[in-house]
Design a protein around this motif. Structure first.
Motif, PDB file in Angstrom:
ATOM      1  N   ASP A 103     139.113  48.078  15.464  1.00  0.00           N
ATOM      2  CA  ASP A 103     138.521  49.192  16.109  1.00  0.00           C
ATOM      3  C   ASP A 103     139.385  49.890  17.120  1.00  0.00           C
ATOM      4  OD1 ASP A 103     138.617  47.193  17.913  1.00  0.00           O
ATOM      5  OD2 ASP A 103     136.464  46.913  18.179  1.00  0.00           O
ATOM      6  N   GLU A 104     140.555  49.553  17.355  1.00  0.00           N
ATOM      7  CA  GLU A 104     141.226  50.319  18.341  1.00  0.00           C
ATOM      8  C   GLU A 104     142.860  50.281  18.239  1.00  0.00           C
ATOM      9  OE1 GLU A 104     141.364  50.198  23.452  1.00  0.00           O
ATOM     10  OE2 GLU A 104     141.339  48.278  22.279  1.00  0.00           O
ATOM     11  N   ILE A 105     143.557  51.066  18.722  1.00  0.00           N
ATOM     12  CA  ILE A 105     145.015  51.256  18.789  1.00  0.00           C
ATOM     13  C   ILE A 105     145.448  51.190  20.301  1.00  0.00           C
ATOM     14  CG2 ILE A 105     147.287  52.219  17.978  1.00  0.00           C
ATOM     15  CD1 ILE A 105     145.613  53.679  15.960  1.00  0.00           C
ATOM     16  N   TYR A 106     146.177  50.262  20.575  1.00  0.00           N
ATOM     17  CA  TYR A 106     146.723  50.567  22.082  1.00  0.00           C
ATOM     18  C   TYR A 106     148.140  50.619  22.098  1.00  0.00           C
ATOM     19  CZ  TYR A 106     147.761  49.100  26.887  1.00  0.00           C
ATOM     20  OH  TYR A 106     147.930  48.979  28.349  1.00  0.00           O
ATOM     21  N   VAL A 107     148.656  51.320  22.882  1.00  0.00           N
ATOM     22  CA  VAL A 107     150.299  51.577  22.890  1.00  0.00           C
ATOM     23  C   VAL A 107     150.699  51.461  24.393  1.00  0.00           C
ATOM     24  CG1 VAL A 107     152.273  52.954  22.305  1.00  0.00           C
ATOM     25  CG2 VAL A 107     150.080  53.188  20.971  1.00  0.00           C
ATOM     26  N   SER A 108     151.653  50.520  24.675  1.00  0.00           N
ATOM     27  CA  SER A 108     152.148  50.585  26.063  1.00  0.00           C
ATOM     28  C   SER A 108     153.059  51.314  26.064  1.00  0.00           C
ATOM     29  CB  SER A 108     152.371  48.995  26.408  1.00  0.00           C
ATOM     30  OG  SER A 108     152.882  49.049  27.636  1.00  0.00           O
ATOM     31  N   LEU A 109     153.263  52.266  27.114  1.00  0.00           N
ATOM     32  CA  LEU A 109     154.444  53.244  27.344  1.00  0.00           C
ATOM     33  C   LEU A 109     155.243  53.200  28.513  1.00  0.00           C
ATOM     34  CD1 LEU A 109     152.668  56.203  25.613  1.00  0.00           C
ATOM     35  CD2 LEU A 109     154.362  54.974  24.554  1.00  0.00           C
ATOM     36  N   PRO A 110     155.626  51.940  29.023  1.00  0.00           N
ATOM     37  CA  PRO A 110     156.516  51.806  30.467  1.00  0.00           C
ATOM     38  C   PRO A 110     157.544  52.705  30.384  1.00  0.00           C
ATOM     39  CG  PRO A 110     157.116  50.080  28.958  1.00  0.00           C
ATOM     40  CD  PRO A 110     155.907  50.740  28.116  1.00  0.00           C
ATOM     41  N   ARG A 111     158.034  53.184  31.439  1.00  0.00           N
ATOM     42  CA  ARG A 111     159.166  54.103  31.708  1.00  0.00           C
ATOM     43  C   ARG A 111     159.592  53.948  33.233  1.00  0.00           C
ATOM     44  NH1 ARG A 111     156.180  59.540  30.497  1.00  0.00           N
ATOM     45  NH2 ARG A 111     155.159  58.279  29.355  1.00  0.00           N
ATOM     46  N   PRO A 112     161.004  54.417  33.311  1.00  0.00           N
ATOM     47  CA  PRO A 112     161.504  54.279  34.662  1.00  0.00           C
ATOM     48  C   PRO A 112     160.558  55.031  35.652  1.00  0.00           C
ATOM     49  CG  PRO A 112     163.230  55.055  33.186  1.00  0.00           C
ATOM     50  CD  PRO A 112     162.054  55.049  32.478  1.00  0.00           C
ATOM     51  N   GLY A 113     160.353  54.554  37.069  1.00  0.00           N
ATOM     52  CA  GLY A 113     159.299  55.052  37.864  1.00  0.00           C
ATOM     53  C   GLY A 113     158.090  55.254  37.732  1.00  0.00           C
ATOM     54  N   GLY A 114     157.628  54.707  36.385  1.00  0.00           N
ATOM     55  CA  GLY A 114     156.470  54.756  36.108  1.00  0.00           C
ATOM     56  C   GLY A 114     155.740  53.822  35.170  1.00  0.00           C
ATOM     57  N   ASP A 115     154.452  54.202  34.763  1.00  0.00           N
ATOM     58  CA  ASP A 115     154.099  53.519  33.433  1.00  0.00           C
ATOM     59  C   ASP A 115     152.988  54.312  32.956  1.00  0.00           C
ATOM     60  OD1 ASP A 115     153.525  51.458  31.807  1.00  0.00           O
ATOM     61  OD2 ASP A 115     152.385  50.072  33.227  1.00  0.00           O
ATOM     62  N   ALA A 116     152.959  54.020  31.682  1.00  0.00           N
ATOM     63  CA  ALA A 116     151.813  54.942  30.946  1.00  0.00           C
ATOM     64  C   ALA A 116     151.033  53.916  29.711  1.00  0.00           C
ATOM     65  CB  ALA A 116     152.400  56.003  30.234  1.00  0.00           C
ATOM     66  N   TRP A 117     150.011  54.345  29.200  1.00  0.00           N
ATOM     67  CA  TRP A 117     149.391  53.667  28.037  1.00  0.00           C
ATOM     68  C   TRP A 117     148.561  54.530  27.322  1.00  0.00           C
ATOM     69  CZ3 TRP A 117     143.893  53.372  28.187  1.00  0.00           C
ATOM     70  CH2 TRP A 117     143.466  53.454  29.172  1.00  0.00           C
ATOM     71  N   LEU A 118     148.210  54.314  26.044  1.00  0.00           N
ATOM     72  CA  LEU A 118     147.534  55.361  25.214  1.00  0.00           C
ATOM     73  C   LEU A 118     146.414  54.358  24.525  1.00  0.00           C
ATOM     74  CD1 LEU A 118     147.137  57.793  23.674  1.00  0.00           C
ATOM     75  CD2 LEU A 118     148.997  57.264  22.176  1.00  0.00           C
ATOM     76  N   SER A 119     145.318  54.755  24.251  1.00  0.00           N
ATOM     77  CA  SER A 119     144.256  53.868  23.597  1.00  0.00           C
ATOM     78  C   SER A 119     143.514  54.858  22.646  1.00  0.00           C
ATOM     79  CB  SER A 119     143.323  53.347  24.630  1.00  0.00           C
ATOM     80  OG  SER A 119     142.253  52.488  23.621  1.00  0.00           O
ATOM     81  N   ILE A 120     143.360  54.375  21.455  1.00  0.00           N
ATOM     82  CA  ILE A 120     142.508  55.295  20.593  1.00  0.00           C
ATOM     83  C   ILE A 120     141.581  54.459  19.883  1.00  0.00           C
ATOM     84  CG2 ILE A 120     142.777  56.621  18.352  1.00  0.00           C
ATOM     85  CD1 ILE A 120     145.939  57.215  18.874  1.00  0.00           C
ATOM     86  N   ASP A 121     140.132  54.866  19.838  1.00  0.00           N
ATOM     87  CA  ASP A 121     139.041  54.297  19.364  1.00  0.00           C
ATOM     88  C   ASP A 121     138.969  54.620  17.670  1.00  0.00           C
ATOM     89  OD1 ASP A 121     136.485  53.718  18.404  1.00  0.00           O
ATOM     90  OD2 ASP A 121     136.039  53.234  20.534  1.00  0.00           O
ATOM     91  N   LEU A 122     139.162  53.769  16.998  1.00  0.00           N
ATOM     92  CA  LEU A 122     139.108  53.969  15.430  1.00  0.00           C
ATOM     93  C   LEU A 122     137.841  54.262  14.904  1.00  0.00           C
ATOM     94  CD1 LEU A 122     141.780  51.449  14.284  1.00  0.00           C
ATOM     95  CD2 LEU A 122     142.298  53.903  14.647  1.00  0.00           C
ATOM     96  N   ALA A 123     136.879  54.051  15.566  1.00  0.00           N
ATOM     97  CA  ALA A 123     135.393  54.562  15.003  1.00  0.00           C
ATOM     98  C   ALA A 123     135.085  55.746  15.462  1.00  0.00           C
ATOM     99  CB  ALA A 123     134.528  53.482  15.557  1.00  0.00           C
ATOM    100  N   SER A 124     135.489  56.203  16.878  1.00  0.00           N
ATOM    101  CA  SER A 124     134.923  57.622  17.297  1.00  0.00           C
ATOM    102  C   SER A 124     136.049  58.524  17.231  1.00  0.00           C
ATOM    103  CB  SER A 124     134.254  57.306  18.471  1.00  0.00           C
ATOM    104  OG  SER A 124     135.523  57.118  19.595  1.00  0.00           O
ATOM    105  N   GLY A 125     137.377  58.163  17.253  1.00  0.00           N
ATOM    106  CA  GLY A 125     138.642  59.063  17.327  1.00  0.00           C
ATOM    107  C   GLY A 125     138.849  59.424  18.836  1.00  0.00           C
ATOM    108  N   GLU A 126     138.199  58.904  19.673  1.00  0.00           N
ATOM    109  CA  GLU A 126     138.398  59.101  21.217  1.00  0.00           C
ATOM    110  C   GLU A 126     139.847  58.673  21.724  1.00  0.00           C
ATOM    111  OE1 GLU A 126     136.420  58.251  25.675  1.00  0.00           O
ATOM    112  OE2 GLU A 126     135.316  57.765  23.789  1.00  0.00           O
TER     113      GLU A 126
END
Length: 205
Positions: A103-126
């Motif tokens: 039901d979900e996709i999660y992507v960790s996107l670390p970078r120099p000087g910071g951090d980021a992440w991305l989440s997609i709900d596969l049921a709703s597309g949010e």
């Protein structure tokens, strides 16, 4: 006499040439790494307020319908989804491995000087995206440590380290050549060698 001096002149000329070439290559890098060495050494004293940016969006129905959950728990995002993220949301996701569930996709996107992440709900597309920026000092500190940097940066650090080694060795050879006229040469070299060991033995166990 002239013939006997030619090899010495050639040797000194070669050492000087390698020394100035390596110093030119290392100049900016050594300044950067020296400054970030100070900032890393006093990281607890340097206060920074992270800036957090959050994005929320809705995946188009056709892209959501085209997503199929892979058999592996970790796999890159589909190319069409990566292209949509880059074009419409200005979120660059290359071939980082995403964590997939039913039901979900999660992507960790670390970078120099910071951090980021991305989440997609596969049921709703949010889609939810969060970026944390810790500022320029943190960015350069992470470059110093090669933290969350691409492989090409590691190659550069290897090349830079080799240039620094050449700079130091050629500098030592030039010190040896002119030491007879400068009595303080070897005591200063000895101080640079002994001082770190004295500190290690006395204060670091």
């Amino acid at each position: 006499m002239l013939n006997a001096k030619k090899p010495i002149r050639f040797y000194l000329g070669s050492v000087r040439e390698w020394h100035w070439i390596s110093s030119a290559i290392c100049l900016v890098g050594m300044l950067l790494f020296s400054i970030t060495g100070i900032t890393l050494n006093h990281a607890a004293d340097i206060k920074a307020t992270p800036e957090i940016i959050t994005k929320e969006a809705q995946l188009p129905a056709q892209i959501l319908a085209a997503i199929s959950v892979p058999d592996a728990e970790q796999a890159p995002l589909p190319e069409t989804l990566r292209a949509w993220l880059a074009d419409t949301q200005h979120i660059e996701v290359h071939k980082q491995l995403a964590e997939w569930s039913e039901d979900e996709i999660y992507v960790s996107l670390p970078r120099p000087g910071g951090d980021a992440w991305l989440s997609i709900d596969l049921a709703s597309g949010e889609l939810t995206y969060e970026l944390t920026d810790r500022g320029w000092i943190s960015y350069f500190n992470d470059l110093h440590k090669a933290r969350n940097t691409p492989e090409v940066w590691s190659w550069f650090l290897d090349f830079f380290a080799i240039a620094c080694i050449i700079f130091c060795i050629t500098g030592l050879l030039l010190l040896k050549r002119y030491a007879s006229g400068r009595p303080a040469t070897w005591p200063m070299v000895g101080l640079g060698l002994v001082a770190p060991w004295v500190l290690l033995l006395l204060f670091i166990h």
